[in-house]
Design an enzyme around this catalytic site. Structure first.
Site, short mmCIF file in Angstrom:
data_model
loop_
_atom_site.label_atom_id
_atom_site.label_comp_id
_atom_site.label_asym_id
_atom_site.label_seq_id
_atom_site.Cartn_x
_atom_site.Cartn_y
_atom_site.Cartn_z
N GLY A 178 -32.01 -6.99 0.52
CA GLY A 178 -33.10 -6.33 -0.17
C GLY A 178 -34.37 -6.74 0.56
N GLU A 179 -35.32 -7.27 -0.18
CA GLU A 179 -36.57 -7.74 0.42
C GLU A 179 -36.74 -9.20 -0.01
OE1 GLU A 179 -38.88 -6.70 2.55
OE2 GLU A 179 -39.89 -8.58 2.07
N SER A 180 -36.67 -10.12 0.95
CA SER A 180 -36.63 -11.54 0.60
C SER A 180 -37.87 -12.02 -0.14
CB SER A 180 -36.37 -12.39 1.84
OG SER A 180 -37.36 -12.17 2.82
N CYS B 206 -28.15 -10.95 4.45
CA CYS B 206 -29.43 -10.39 4.90
C CYS B 206 -30.60 -11.07 4.18
CB CYS B 206 -29.41 -8.87 4.74
SG CYS B 206 -30.57 -8.08 5.83
N ARG C 103 -37.19 -13.30 10.50
CA ARG C 103 -37.01 -12.04 9.77
C ARG C 103 -37.18 -10.84 10.70
NH1 ARG C 103 -41.00 -12.02 4.88
NH2 ARG C 103 -39.85 -10.12 4.41
N ILE D 233 -29.43 -4.02 8.89
CA ILE D 233 -30.61 -3.24 8.47
C ILE D 233 -31.82 -4.19 8.42
CG2 ILE D 233 -31.62 -1.78 6.67
CD1 ILE D 233 -28.69 -1.29 5.68
N ARG D 234 -32.75 -3.98 9.33
CA ARG D 234 -33.92 -4.88 9.42
C ARG D 234 -33.48 -6.33 9.24
NH1 ARG D 234 -38.94 -3.28 8.78
NH2 ARG D 234 -39.43 -4.72 7.12
N HIS E 127 -24.83 -6.56 6.40
CA HIS E 127 -24.45 -6.15 5.04
C HIS E 127 -22.95 -5.88 4.99
CE1 HIS E 127 -28.44 -5.31 3.17
NE2 HIS E 127 -28.81 -5.29 4.43
N GLU F 257 -21.23 -5.47 2.43
CA GLU F 257 -20.91 -4.70 1.22
C GLU F 257 -21.08 -3.20 1.43
OE1 GLU F 257 -23.66 -6.09 1.93
OE2 GLU F 257 -25.36 -5.04 0.99
#
Ligand code: GLN
Length: 192
Positions: A46-48, A78, A105, A133-134, A169, A171
């Protein structure tokens, strides 16, 4: 056997699905009390920064540190990897500071924001399909950390005792073998 997925932000339902495929029961964790009902915890991508903020707000920093101190396994993917790290490059503050790694990051650069590849992971026979992803990279690891896979000489999967992390990821594909690896860590802990 119940495995929780921290459900503050990010890819929660996908992890629950993979945990189920790996033969355990996956449950969403929204409140710290719910940590008492599970044997292992997944911190999703997600966004850490957002996940870190919400963890502070709802008391998860202390609660997850206690969970880990009890030897219960935690799997960070991630952004989840980033929140477990002791050091985040270019930032004063880290979040849980549980795993002795330095992370960078969004480290694959803009032109490679997302990509997929097949990775050889220590402890898993055939290569695993990995979606980045990023994604963050692990720049440095402490002496207790075991490197499980690299991509272009950069560390992307690692383990330190009860802690497992991946830059990618696992998942987002049907390949649930890294979840199976984690379920096995939880089983070993229960048997010990
Ligand atoms: N770039 C995100 C961060 O720094 C992580 C991306 C992800 O979890 N897919 O938190």
């Amino acid at each position: 056997m119940k495995i929780g997925v921290l459900a503050l932000q990010g890819a929660v339902t996908e992890h629950i699905r993979s945990v189920t495929l790996a033969g355990a029961e996956g449950v969403a964790i929204k409140r710290i009390e719910e940590l008492n009902d599970i044997e292992g915890l997944i911190i999703p991508g997600g966004e850490s920064t957002t996940i870190g903020k919400l963890m502070r707000k709802y008391g998860f920093i202390e609660a997850i540190r206690e969970f880990s101190a009890a030897g219960k396994p935690i799997f960070g993917t991630c952004a989840g990897l980033i929140v477990l790290a002791t050091t985040i490059e270019g930032q004063e503050e880290a979040h849980l500071e549980l795993m002795d790694i330095t992370v960078a990051r969004n480290a694959f650069g803009r032109q490679r924001e997302s990509f997929e590849t097949d990775l050889k992971i220590e402890g898993i026979d055939e290569k695993v399909r990995a979606v980045f992803i990023r994604a963050p990279l692990i720049r440095e690891v402490g002496s207790q950390v075991e490197v499980l896979s690299t991509y272009q000489d950069e560390i992307v999967t690692a383990r330190q005792g009860n802690l497992l992390v991946s830059s990618f990821h696992p998942e987002l594909t049907d390949d649930y073998r890294l979840h199976q690896y984690f379920v096995e860590m939880v089983r070993e802990k229960q048997a010990s």
